[in-house]
Write a protein that holds these residues in place. Structure first.
Motif, PDB file in Angstrom:
ATOM      1  N   GLY A  36      -3.411  -3.765  -5.200  1.00 21.94           N
ATOM      2  CA  GLY A  36      -3.522  -3.494  -6.623  1.00 21.94           C
ATOM      3  C   GLY A  36      -2.622  -2.354  -7.062  1.00 21.94           C
ATOM      4  O   GLY A  36      -2.391  -2.149  -8.247  1.00 21.94           O
ATOM      5  N   LEU A  37      -2.095  -1.630  -6.114  1.00 24.77           N
ATOM      6  CA  LEU A  37      -1.214  -0.515  -6.407  1.00 24.77           C
ATOM      7  C   LEU A  37       0.051  -0.960  -7.135  1.00 24.77           C
ATOM      8  O   LEU A  37       0.570  -0.259  -7.988  1.00 24.77           O
ATOM      9  CB  LEU A  37      -0.844   0.187  -5.096  1.00 24.77           C
ATOM     10  CG  LEU A  37       0.173   1.314  -5.176  1.00 24.77           C
ATOM     11  CD1 LEU A  37      -0.448   2.498  -5.902  1.00 24.77           C
ATOM     12  CD2 LEU A  37       0.607   1.728  -3.786  1.00 24.77           C
ATOM     13  N   PHE A  38       0.544  -2.151  -6.831  1.00 22.11           N
ATOM     14  CA  PHE A  38       1.803  -2.621  -7.390  1.00 22.11           C
ATOM     15  C   PHE A  38       1.635  -3.491  -8.626  1.00 22.11           C
ATOM     16  O   PHE A  38       2.621  -3.925  -9.201  1.00 22.11           O
ATOM     17  CB  PHE A  38       2.596  -3.386  -6.326  1.00 22.11           C
ATOM     18  CG  PHE A  38       2.920  -2.525  -5.147  1.00 22.11           C
ATOM     19  CD1 PHE A  38       3.829  -1.495  -5.269  1.00 22.11           C
ATOM     20  CD2 PHE A  38       2.303  -2.731  -3.934  1.00 22.11           C
ATOM     21  CE1 PHE A  38       4.135  -0.684  -4.189  1.00 22.11           C
ATOM     22  CE2 PHE A  38       2.598  -1.936  -2.848  1.00 22.11           C
ATOM     23  CZ  PHE A  38       3.516  -0.910  -2.971  1.00 22.11           C
ATOM     24  N   LYS A  39       0.408  -3.744  -9.049  1.00 18.42           N
ATOM     25  CA  LYS A  39       0.171  -4.555 -10.239  1.00 18.42           C
ATOM     26  C   LYS A  39       0.311  -3.699 -11.482  1.00 18.42           C
ATOM     27  O   LYS A  39      -0.136  -2.565 -11.521  1.00 18.42           O
ATOM     28  CB  LYS A  39      -1.231  -5.172 -10.207  1.00 18.42           C
ATOM     29  CG  LYS A  39      -1.391  -6.250  -9.174  1.00 18.42           C
ATOM     30  CD  LYS A  39      -2.745  -6.884  -9.281  1.00 18.42           C
ATOM     31  CE  LYS A  39      -2.910  -7.961  -8.238  1.00 18.42           C
ATOM     32  NZ  LYS A  39      -4.238  -8.566  -8.309  1.00 18.42           N
TER      33      LYS A  39
END
Length: 58
Positions: free
Chosen positions: A3-6
């Motif tokens: 979810g860090l890159f969303k």
């Protein structure tokens, strides 16, 4: 972890909404009232999508 890159959908919609309002303002200043009305309507549609997401985020 992934979810860090969303991207945040609220942030994306907020940017689109601001861009539509800016374009509508420019159209109004240039005397394009129909373009202003169209862009304002599109901005309102984005706001209807954005508002529930912002309320849920609080």
């Amino acid at each position: 972890m992934f979810g860090l890159f969303k991207r945040d959908p609220v942030k994306r919609l907020r940017e689109q909404y601001s861009a539509k309002l800016e374009a509508a303002m420019q159209a109004q200043r240039n005397g394009d009232i129909r373009g202003y009305a169209t862009l304002t309507e599109e901005a309102q549609a984005l706001w209807k999508e954005l508002e529930p997401l912002e309320q849920a985020k609080r």
